[in-house]
Design a protein around this motif. Structure first.
Motif, mmCIF file in Angstrom:
data_model
loop_
_atom_site.group_PDB
_atom_site.id
_atom_site.type_symbol
_atom_site.label_atom_id
_atom_site.label_comp_id
_atom_site.label_asym_id
_atom_site.label_seq_id
_atom_site.Cartn_x
_atom_site.Cartn_y
_atom_site.Cartn_z
ATOM 1 N N GLN A 171 -7.161 2.948 -8.719
ATOM 2 C CA GLN A 171 -7.830 4.212 -9.023
ATOM 3 C C GLN A 171 -9.349 4.068 -9.056
ATOM 4 O O GLN A 171 -10.071 4.933 -8.559
ATOM 5 N N THR A 172 -9.829 2.964 -9.627
ATOM 6 C CA THR A 172 -11.277 2.819 -9.829
ATOM 7 C C THR A 172 -11.961 2.004 -8.739
ATOM 8 O O THR A 172 -13.161 2.164 -8.514
ATOM 9 N N LEU A 173 -11.221 1.118 -8.089
ATOM 10 C CA LEU A 173 -11.787 0.267 -7.030
ATOM 11 C C LEU A 173 -10.881 0.318 -5.802
ATOM 12 O O LEU A 173 -10.323 -0.695 -5.375
ATOM 13 N N PRO A 174 -10.705 1.486 -5.217
ATOM 14 C CA PRO A 174 -9.718 1.651 -4.136
ATOM 15 C C PRO A 174 -10.008 0.836 -2.884
ATOM 16 O O PRO A 174 -9.100 0.577 -2.090
ATOM 17 N N LYS A 175 -11.250 0.429 -2.685
ATOM 18 C CA LYS A 175 -11.584 -0.347 -1.493
ATOM 19 C C LYS A 175 -11.290 -1.840 -1.662
ATOM 20 O O LYS A 175 -11.332 -2.587 -0.688
ATOM 21 N N GLN A 176 -11.004 -2.246 -2.886
ATOM 22 C CA GLN A 176 -10.695 -3.652 -3.143
ATOM 23 C C GLN A 176 -9.191 -3.874 -3.063
ATOM 24 O O GLN A 176 -8.415 -3.151 -3.684
ATOM 25 N N ARG A 177 -8.780 -4.883 -2.291
ATOM 26 C CA ARG A 177 -7.362 -5.221 -2.183
ATOM 27 C C ARG A 177 -6.916 -6.151 -3.309
ATOM 28 O O ARG A 177 -5.745 -6.187 -3.644
ATOM 29 N N ILE A 178 -7.859 -6.895 -3.875
ATOM 30 C CA ILE A 178 -7.545 -7.816 -4.966
ATOM 31 C C ILE A 178 -8.451 -7.497 -6.143
ATOM 32 O O ILE A 178 -9.679 -7.467 -6.005
ATOM 33 N N VAL A 179 -7.859 -7.261 -7.298
ATOM 34 C CA VAL A 179 -8.625 -6.912 -8.507
ATOM 35 C C VAL A 179 -8.239 -7.871 -9.626
ATOM 36 O O VAL A 179 -7.051 -8.031 -9.939
ATOM 37 N N ARG A 238 -28.659 0.491 -1.375
ATOM 38 C CA ARG A 238 -27.264 0.062 -1.269
ATOM 39 C C ARG A 238 -26.328 1.262 -1.201
ATOM 40 O O ARG A 238 -25.314 1.230 -0.497
ATOM 41 N N VAL A 239 -26.677 2.332 -1.927
ATOM 42 C CA VAL A 239 -25.858 3.551 -1.871
ATOM 43 C C VAL A 239 -25.862 4.106 -0.449
ATOM 44 O O VAL A 239 -24.812 4.503 0.082
ATOM 45 N N ALA A 240 -27.041 4.165 0.166
ATOM 46 C CA ALA A 240 -27.166 4.696 1.523
ATOM 47 C C ALA A 240 -26.328 3.860 2.506
ATOM 48 O O ALA A 240 -25.646 4.405 3.383
ATOM 49 N N GLU A 241 -26.380 2.520 2.362
ATOM 50 C CA GLU A 241 -25.616 1.653 3.256
ATOM 51 C C GLU A 241 -24.112 1.832 3.059
ATOM 52 O O GLU A 241 -23.338 1.850 4.021
ATOM 53 N N GLU A 242 -23.702 1.979 1.809
ATOM 54 C CA GLU A 242 -22.271 2.138 1.527
ATOM 55 C C GLU A 242 -21.735 3.449 2.073
ATOM 56 O O GLU A 242 -20.618 3.508 2.589
ATOM 57 N N MET A 243 -22.550 4.517 1.988
ATOM 58 C CA MET A 243 -22.086 5.840 2.387
ATOM 59 C C MET A 243 -22.493 6.218 3.812
ATOM 60 O O MET A 243 -22.185 7.329 4.277
ATOM 61 N N PHE A 244 -23.212 5.287 4.475
ATOM 62 C CA PHE A 244 -23.626 5.517 5.863
ATOM 63 C C PHE A 244 -24.469 6.794 6.011
ATOM 64 O O PHE A 244 -24.263 7.598 6.919
ATOM 65 N N ASP A 250 0.839 -1.204 0.000
ATOM 66 C CA ASP A 250 0.000 0.000 0.000
ATOM 67 C C ASP A 250 0.876 1.257 0.000
ATOM 68 O O ASP A 250 1.789 1.396 0.820
ATOM 69 N N ARG A 251 0.629 2.150 -0.935
ATOM 70 C CA ARG A 251 1.432 3.373 -1.044
ATOM 71 C C ARG A 251 1.318 4.261 0.191
ATOM 72 O O ARG A 251 2.160 5.112 0.442
ATOM 73 N N ASP A 259 9.360 -10.192 11.333
ATOM 74 C CA ASP A 259 10.084 -9.468 10.301
ATOM 75 C C ASP A 259 9.162 -8.662 9.389
ATOM 76 O O ASP A 259 9.615 -8.089 8.399
ATOM 77 N N LEU A 260 7.849 -8.603 9.700
ATOM 78 C CA LEU A 260 6.903 -7.874 8.857
ATOM 79 C C LEU A 260 6.124 -6.867 9.698
ATOM 80 O O LEU A 260 5.840 -7.107 10.875
ATOM 81 N N PRO A 261 5.762 -5.708 9.095
ATOM 82 C CA PRO A 261 4.951 -4.723 9.825
ATOM 83 C C PRO A 261 3.608 -5.328 10.227
ATOM 84 O O PRO A 261 3.008 -6.101 9.467
ATOM 85 N N SER A 262 3.121 -4.961 11.393
ATOM 86 C CA SER A 262 1.860 -5.519 11.880
ATOM 87 C C SER A 262 0.668 -5.044 11.057
ATOM 88 O O SER A 262 -0.361 -5.713 10.991
ATOM 89 N N ASP A 263 0.779 -3.863 10.430
ATOM 90 C CA ASP A 263 -0.327 -3.304 9.641
ATOM 91 C C ASP A 263 -0.083 -3.436 8.142
ATOM 92 O O ASP A 263 -0.566 -2.630 7.352
ATOM 93 N N LEU A 264 0.649 -4.449 7.733
ATOM 94 C CA LEU A 264 0.990 -4.630 6.324
ATOM 95 C C LEU A 264 -0.276 -4.790 5.475
ATOM 96 O O LEU A 264 -1.133 -5.608 5.770
ATOM 97 N N GLN A 265 -0.379 -3.994 4.418
ATOM 98 C CA GLN A 265 -1.493 -4.076 3.481
ATOM 99 C C GLN A 265 -0.939 -4.246 2.069
ATOM 100 O O GLN A 265 -0.067 -3.509 1.642
ATOM 101 N N LEU A 266 -1.475 -5.235 1.353
ATOM 102 C CA LEU A 266 -1.036 -5.497 -0.010
ATOM 103 C C LEU A 266 -2.185 -5.306 -0.986
ATOM 104 O O LEU A 266 -3.329 -5.659 -0.693
ATOM 105 N N PHE A 267 -1.868 -4.719 -2.158
ATOM 106 C CA PHE A 267 -2.788 -4.706 -3.286
ATOM 107 C C PHE A 267 -2.329 -5.780 -4.257
ATOM 108 O O PHE A 267 -1.123 -6.021 -4.408
ATOM 109 N N ALA A 268 -3.277 -6.436 -4.910
ATOM 110 C CA ALA A 268 -2.908 -7.481 -5.861
ATOM 111 C C ALA A 268 -3.755 -7.372 -7.119
ATOM 112 O O ALA A 268 -4.956 -7.105 -7.061
#
Length: 517
Positions: free
Chosen positions: A397-405, A463-469, A291-292, A360-369
């Motif tokens: 850019q288009t699906l930032p909430k997805q870790r795997i695309v 679904r929009v309301a649920e996603e945006m709270f 993750d950048r 040997d790895l950060p506890s908050d390591l996040q990977l995009f794939a």
């Protein structure tokens, strides 16, 4: 002297000691003698050694015979073998307490003939000790030669069997994770009594384990075990060298494969087989990036990528082999499935393993794939790699909430990128997106995010309301506001299609096309 140890009993069989009389401590006659010394000083501490024979006239405690008890106490503390005393020289009678302690500790106490000079006794004892040591050294040298020959001929299993035979126990070689690599037939990890580390420099690379705890007196066995550990370090060094060579060859192969510089299918398959890379029916590429937003600098990113690479390429994961290229971890995957859902499951399992908390790895390591489509030919894997790179770059850019695309999810965006700069696309974003962006910037609203969620959900406002709270009424209000700004009906299918195309074009504007070509 043969293989027999030099014990107190054998000592008393020597000509110079045949007239000696054992006064107490007969149970310790089997104790082995490694050293001998003549003691005539009152200070008993700090000079005695294990398996030592002490000869004395008793001069230092002629006025205090009870000091003989102190001598026996100290001999017991350090593990001494026996005490010989010219009892009728300076003390006429050995104290009963000394005889009792001799029996209690099992340290033989014997009377030396007055006429026998110490020089003759020590000379005879040293002859026996040196003869025994010379014999042991010859034996150990022969054993060490056998160990070395077995290791150099890569017959580690036979070495383990030989160790077990010499030590009269079960034995095994364990790797770094203490898993059994080679062992004798009846070895059990539950019965490990002693374990020696096998080191290369300061790094522990494995262990030699045995089912018997060696005592200090087991000198020959101790020396055999030490030599076995030493030659096993050679074996692990050879393995390490071979592993490093194979890793370099695998890296070279994967770089060539992903770059598409080799197109001969049979040659690619032959090289993969030679390098231990498992080949199944289908092949595809996964591209992973940290993750950048992790805040790591370039040096830390490189180090982290190499740590992840080590986990991908560890023994056992034969269906996955990776290489680091430009801070991206690119993994070649072989599978029996061609469905995108199965690819995603395999990618999720791999990422879950890589991001498992570790020292040997950060506890908050996040990977995009990003995942490319499957191919049957290895020579087509470069295309899957390009698709995986597009999936991760466009997906961030288009699906930032997805870790795997998966590439299937960005097919339209990929097509639009190929048409980047087309006047019709520019006109669509100018008419349908830029007014909303300008309004958000001016009034601090979230109309753009609401429109994006509305289009992704197929117009499902709940679904929009649920996603945006937010409340559904707020969604309806925002959509009405958007329709007013654009002067169009969001419920019109044609309008919604144009909005979706324009939104996808807008989101892909920040994608670096050159980085994925």
């Amino acid at each position: 002297m043969g293989t027999s140890p030099f014990t107190v009993e054998r000592l008393l069989q020597l000509p110079v000691f045949r007239q000696a009389k054992v006064m107490a401590g007969q149970e310790g006659l089997s104790k082995e003698i490694y050293y001998t010394d003549c003691m005539e000083t009152p200070d008993l501490t700090g000079f005695l050694r294990p398996n030592e024979l002490i000869l004395t006239t008793g001069y230092s405690f002629r006025h205090e015979p009870m000091m003989l008890c102190r001598l026996l106490d100290e001999m017991h503390r350090v593990g001494g073998s026996a005490v010989g005393i010219k009892a009728r020289r300076f003390i006429q009678e050995v104290p009963p307490e000394a005889l009792q302690k001799s029996n209690l500790y099992g340290i033989p106490l014997f009377d030396i003939p007055l006429e026998m000079p110490f020089i003759d006794m020590t000379h005879a004892v040293m002859d026996q000790i040196l003869d025994r040591q010379a014999f042991m050294l010859r034996e150990v040298r022969e054993v060490n030669q056998q160990f070395t020959n077995l290791v150099l001929n890569r017959r580690t299993t036979e070495l383990v069997v030989l160790v077990g035979h010499l030590l009269a126990c079960e034995a095994a070689v364990l790797n770094q994770e203490e898993e059994i690599e080679q062992c004798t037939s009846s070895f059990s990890k539950a019965e490990i009594a002693e374990k020696r580390a096998i080191q290369i420099g300061s790094r522990i690379t494995g262990y030699l384990a045995i089912s018997r705890e060696l005592k200090e007196r087991d000198r020959f066995e101790q020396m055999c075990l030490d030599h076995a550990v030493t030659v096993l370090a050679i074996e692990f060094t050879i393995r390490q060298s071979q592993q490093l060579q194979r890793e370099r060859e695998q890296e070279s192969f994967l770089v060539e494969l992903f770059s598409g510089s080799s197109h001969q299918e049979e040659l690619l398959r032959y090289r993969a087989k030679q390098l231990g890379i498992s080949l199944r029916q289908f092949h595809y590429a996964i591209v992973m990036r940290v993750d950048r937003k992790s805040g790591l600098d370039n040096e830390q990113l490189t180090l982290l990528s190499n740590q992840l690479l080590h986990k991908v390429n560890k023994p056992g994961l034969h269906a996955h082999k990776g290489v680091v290229i430009n801070d991206s971890l690119i993994v070649l995957c072989s599978s029996t499935y061609e469905e995108a859902d199965k690819q995603r499951e395999e990618a999720e399992a791999l990422i879950a393993e890589l991001t498992t908390p570790a020292e040997d790895l950060p506890s908050d390591l996040q990977l995009f794939a990003g995942i490319g489509r499957v191919r049957q030919l290895l020579s087509d894997v470069p295309f899957s790699c390009q698709e995986a790179q597009k999936a991760i770059s466009i997906g961030q850019q288009t699906l930032p909430k997805q870790r795997i695309v998966h590439f299937h999810e960005i097919l339209v965006e990929d097509l639009l990128l190929d048409s980047a700069g087309h006047p019709v696309l520019s006109m669509l974003t100018s008419m349908l997106i830029e007014p909303i962006v300008t309004y958000d910037r001016e009034y601090g609203t979230e109309l753009m995010a609401t429109l994006s969620a509305f289009l992704r959900s197929g117009g499902n406002t709940k679904r929009v309301a649920e996603e945006m709270f937010i409340h559904r009424n707020s969604v309806l209000y925002r959509l009405e506001r958007i329709g007013g700004i654009l002067q169009t009906d969001l419920n019109d299918p044609e309008v919604r299609f144009r909005l979706d195309v324009a939104m996808r074009v807008w989101k892909t504007q920040e994608v670096d096309i050159l980085s994925i070509l």
